[in-house]
Every structure is written in C-alpha cells, then in structure tokens.
Design an enzyme around this catalytic site. Sequence first.
Site, PDB file in Angstrom:
ATOM      1  CG  ASP A  39     -82.622  20.475  -6.579  1.00 51.09           C
ATOM      2  OD1 ASP A  39     -82.121  21.622  -6.628  1.00 51.09           O
ATOM      3  OD2 ASP A  39     -82.500  19.726  -5.592  1.00 51.09           O
ATOM      4  CB  CYS A  60     -79.123  20.246  -6.023  1.00 50.42           C
ATOM      5  SG  CYS A  60     -77.740  19.395  -5.233  1.00 50.42           S
ATOM      6  CB  THR A  72     -75.555  20.574  -0.748  1.00 49.46           C
ATOM      7  OG1 THR A  72     -76.054  19.362  -1.342  1.00 49.46           O
ATOM      8  CG2 THR A  72     -76.375  20.914   0.485  1.00 49.46           C
ATOM      9  CG  HIS A 105     -54.415  18.094 -11.195  1.00 48.94           C
ATOM     10  ND1 HIS A 105     -53.778  18.139  -9.977  1.00 48.94           N
ATOM     11  CD2 HIS A 105     -53.781  19.013 -11.979  1.00 48.94           C
ATOM     12  CE1 HIS A 105     -52.804  19.041 -10.010  1.00 48.94           C
ATOM     13  NE2 HIS A 105     -52.794  19.595 -11.221  1.00 48.94           N
ATOM     14  CG  HIS A 119     -52.573  15.191 -13.755  1.00 49.42           C
ATOM     15  ND1 HIS A 119     -52.417  15.161 -12.386  1.00 49.42           N
ATOM     16  CD2 HIS A 119     -51.933  16.312 -14.190  1.00 49.42           C
ATOM     17  CE1 HIS A 119     -51.740  16.231 -11.997  1.00 49.42           C
ATOM     18  NE2 HIS A 119     -51.422  16.933 -13.075  1.00 49.42           N
TER      19      HIS A 119
END
Length: 146
Positions: free
Chosen positions: A8, A65, A67, A98, A133
């Site tokens: 963004d 973005c 965060t 993992h 995993h």
Amino acid sequence: MKLAIGSDHAGLRLKEEILQVLNEMDLEIDDVGCHCDDSVDYPDYAIPVANKVASGEADKGILICGTGIGMSISANKIKGIRCALVHDVFSAKATRAHNDSNILAMGERIVGPGLAAEIVKAWLGTEYEGGRHARRVEKMMAIEEQ
Ligand code: RB5
C-alpha cells in the site's frame, strides 16, 4: 521462480528498495502495485498477490504495508496461503524451514531497508525442511476445510 509483490502507500518506499534487491536475483517479478503515494487500502494489494500464489501463477509473494499486519491478515484469508509477518532474519529462515510460508509480509514503519533486504534474502534462500514439520503444516491447512 516467479514472485508477486505488492504494497500500500505506507509500504511503497520499502517495496521500491526491495525491488532493487530482487532485480539482482534470477526472478520473474510481478508488481501488482501500488505505484504512487495516494492513500489506498492494503487488501486491494494483498488479495491479488495471495490469489496469484494460491493459484500457482506465482511461486511466492511479498507484501508490505505500514506494519505488515493488515497485509498478513488479508493474505491469510485466501485458501492455501501461509503468510508470515517477519521483522528479523531468524524468523525469516524459521518460517520457511518450519511453516513453508509462501508469502512474506513486512512493515515499512518497523524495519529499515537494510534489514528488510537481509530478511528477503534469508526468506527466499531457505528451503522448507518437511519431515516433522509436514504434519504440523498439514494440520494447519486442514483448518481451511472446517
Ligand atoms: C496505513 O495507514 C496502515 O494502516 C497500513 O499500511 C497497515 O499498517 C495496516 O496494517
């Protein structure tokens, strides 16, 4: 390898820095935007990248973005996506090894371009380990069938 990338407005500068790093690698890059400073909505970029990865049109994706949180939440709504929000190199390696994460999300307001470049290199350079995993990843993906 084909890599889809999106941001963004709050992640645009870091995306441009990351694109410089990616351009030095042997990758086919699909930049879905955004391409200018206008305020936009992160799901409008997360969903196209996630759809490309989920459909196989792209092998992996990167979303940025402010965060990384809105991008990661949005991408993880798409079936088949394992989007990891990562701001350190250890987690970048661990989530590939993992979790077999297929999209990397980062926040421009959290990491600088130097660390982000190292995170991208570590994430793209780490193979999924499978083994013990695989059972966990399968259980995680089975949630989508509920
Ligand atoms: C935009 O201001 C900001 O909310 C967005 O980039 C992101 O951080 C949301 O999770």
